[in-house]
Enzyme design. Structure first.
Site, PDB file in Angstrom:
ATOM      1  CG  ASP A 212      -0.386  -0.169   2.477  1.00  0.00           C
ATOM      2  OD1 ASP A 212       0.982  -0.746   2.825  1.00  0.00           O
ATOM      3  OD2 ASP A 212      -0.958  -0.306   3.675  1.00  0.00           O
TER       4      ASP A 212
ATOM      5  CG  ASP B 213       6.722   5.776   6.663  1.00  0.00           C
ATOM      6  OD1 ASP B 213       7.192   6.941   6.322  1.00  0.00           O
ATOM      7  OD2 ASP B 213       6.623   5.497   7.748  1.00  0.00           O
TER       8      ASP B 213
ATOM      9  CE  LYS C 128       3.835   8.180   4.903  1.00  0.00           C
ATOM     10  NZ  LYS C 128       3.365   8.200   6.159  1.00  0.00           N
TER      11      LYS C 128
ATOM     12  CG  PHE D 228      -0.520   8.144   9.262  1.00  0.00           C
ATOM     13  CD1 PHE D 228       0.407   7.298   9.505  1.00  0.00           C
ATOM     14  CD2 PHE D 228      -1.884   7.768   9.532  1.00  0.00           C
ATOM     15  CE1 PHE D 228       0.513   6.011   9.860  1.00  0.00           C
ATOM     16  CE2 PHE D 228      -1.959   6.107   9.776  1.00  0.00           C
ATOM     17  CZ  PHE D 228      -0.934   5.590   9.802  1.00  0.00           C
TER      18      PHE D 228
ATOM     19  CG  ASP E 197      -4.833   0.200   9.585  1.00  0.00           C
ATOM     20  OD1 ASP E 197      -3.675   0.238   8.695  1.00  0.00           O
ATOM     21  OD2 ASP E 197      -4.699  -0.037  10.613  1.00  0.00           O
TER      22      ASP E 197
ATOM     23  NE  ARG F 104      -7.139  -2.505   7.814  1.00  0.00           N
ATOM     24  CZ  ARG F 104      -5.977  -2.381   7.872  1.00  0.00           C
ATOM     25  NH1 ARG F 104      -5.369  -2.087   6.763  1.00  0.00           N
ATOM     26  NH2 ARG F 104      -5.249  -2.776   8.879  1.00  0.00           N
TER      27      ARG F 104
HETATM   28  P1  IMP Z   1       7.778   1.223   6.596  1.00  0.00           P
HETATM   29  O1  IMP Z   1       8.316  -0.305   6.715  1.00  0.00           O
HETATM   30  O2  IMP Z   1       8.083   2.156   7.401  1.00  0.00           O
HETATM   31  O3  IMP Z   1       8.207   1.509   4.755  1.00  0.00           O
HETATM   32  O4  IMP Z   1       6.606   1.269   6.725  1.00  0.00           O
HETATM   33  C1  IMP Z   1       5.445   0.674   5.667  1.00  0.00           C
HETATM   34  C2  IMP Z   1       3.897   0.321   6.324  1.00  0.00           C
HETATM   35  O5  IMP Z   1       3.632   0.992   7.267  1.00  0.00           O
HETATM   36  C3  IMP Z   1       2.918   0.150   5.361  1.00  0.00           C
HETATM   37  O6  IMP Z   1       2.788  -1.123   4.967  1.00  0.00           O
HETATM   38  C4  IMP Z   1       1.956   0.772   6.129  1.00  0.00           C
HETATM   39  O7  IMP Z   1       1.330  -0.485   6.714  1.00  0.00           O
HETATM   40  C5  IMP Z   1       2.409   1.358   7.231  1.00  0.00           C
HETATM   41  N1  IMP Z   1       2.225   2.887   6.846  1.00  0.00           N
HETATM   42  C6  IMP Z   1       3.297   3.723   6.857  1.00  0.00           C
HETATM   43  N2  IMP Z   1       2.751   4.891   6.571  1.00  0.00           N
HETATM   44  C7  IMP Z   1       1.356   4.913   6.638  1.00  0.00           C
HETATM   45  C8  IMP Z   1       0.390   5.890   6.329  1.00  0.00           C
HETATM   46  O8  IMP Z   1       0.355   7.238   6.382  1.00  0.00           O
HETATM   47  N3  IMP Z   1      -0.903   5.448   6.560  1.00  0.00           N
HETATM   48  C9  IMP Z   1      -1.292   4.013   6.988  1.00  0.00           C
HETATM   49  N4  IMP Z   1      -0.268   3.074   7.178  1.00  0.00           N
HETATM   50  C10 IMP Z   1       1.008   3.796   7.005  1.00  0.00           C
HETATM   51 MG    MG Z   2       1.287  -2.462   5.304  1.00  0.00          MG
END
Ligand code: IMP
Ligand code: MG
Length: 182
Positions: free
Chosen positions: A91, A94, A122, A143, A150, A156
């Protein structure tokens, strides 16, 4: 942030691009639960080639809006991906930690290829280098919820992607149900 018709147009484009790139092959779309489920459902219908579907689940943020740092496998794939073309469907990217864990984990199983599709990226928040092959939208550091994403398991089902306001965050933390989603 992104309305329903913009989402639909971009998902259609991604589906067509993937169909061209994987013409003559039968890739396995691997959805990362739970946020990618709605994106995957729309994406596979925008594709003109046949695909298989599988799902994997890793530990999430829980009720926080920032990453805890460590990633764990909660639910594994049902099928073997050895020798297969794997397309990971996420999805949002980050820090990049989730996808770098997943890529490493899947690569160890000997697939023919791995590519990554993320609806949202992002980029400014990246802490780990991870190449995302197909990105739906680059978004600023906020966010976001909706279209599968979610906050504490809520929002969602919104058909669009919306920024979660500070008020929504506080309301949810107080456990009073939060402001009406929108
Ligand atoms: P990462 O491992 O830090 O890249 O985080 C990725 C995961 O964090 C995604 O699969 C989402 O489940 C969650 N996530 C990161 N940013 C958001 C956001 O803005 N809204 C909702 N979920 C997020
Ligand atoms: Mg996720």
């Amino acid at each position: 942030m992104i309305d329903e018709s913009k989402l639909a147009d971009r998902v259609q484009e991604l589906g067509e691009e993937l169909s061209r790139d994987y013409l003559g092959r039968t890739p396995i779309l691997i959805g990362i639960l739970k946020g990618s489920a709605i994106f995957l459902a729309d994406l596979i219908r925008a594709m003109s080639i046949d695909c298989e579907i599988d799902f994997i689940s890793i530990s999430s943020y829980g009720n926080r809006t920032t990453s805890s740092g460590s990633v764990q496998l909660l639910k594994d794939l049902d099928r073997d991906v050895f020798g297969r073309d794997v397309i990971v469907i996420e999805d949002i990217v980050d820090s990049g930690r989730s996808l770098s864990y997943i890529r490493k984990n899947l690569a160890a199983r000997g697939p023919a290829s791995i590519s990554i599709v993320a609806l949202l990226d992002k980029k400014d928040r990246r802490e780990t280098q991870i190449f995302v092959d197909y990105v739906g939208f680059d978004i600023p550091d906020a966010f976001v919820v909706g279209y599968g994403l979610d906050y504490a398991e809520r929002y969602r089902g919104l058909p669009h992607v919306a920024v979660l306001s500070d008020e929504d965050l506080i309301d949810s933390a107080e456990g009073n149900g939060g402001a009406s989603p929108g």
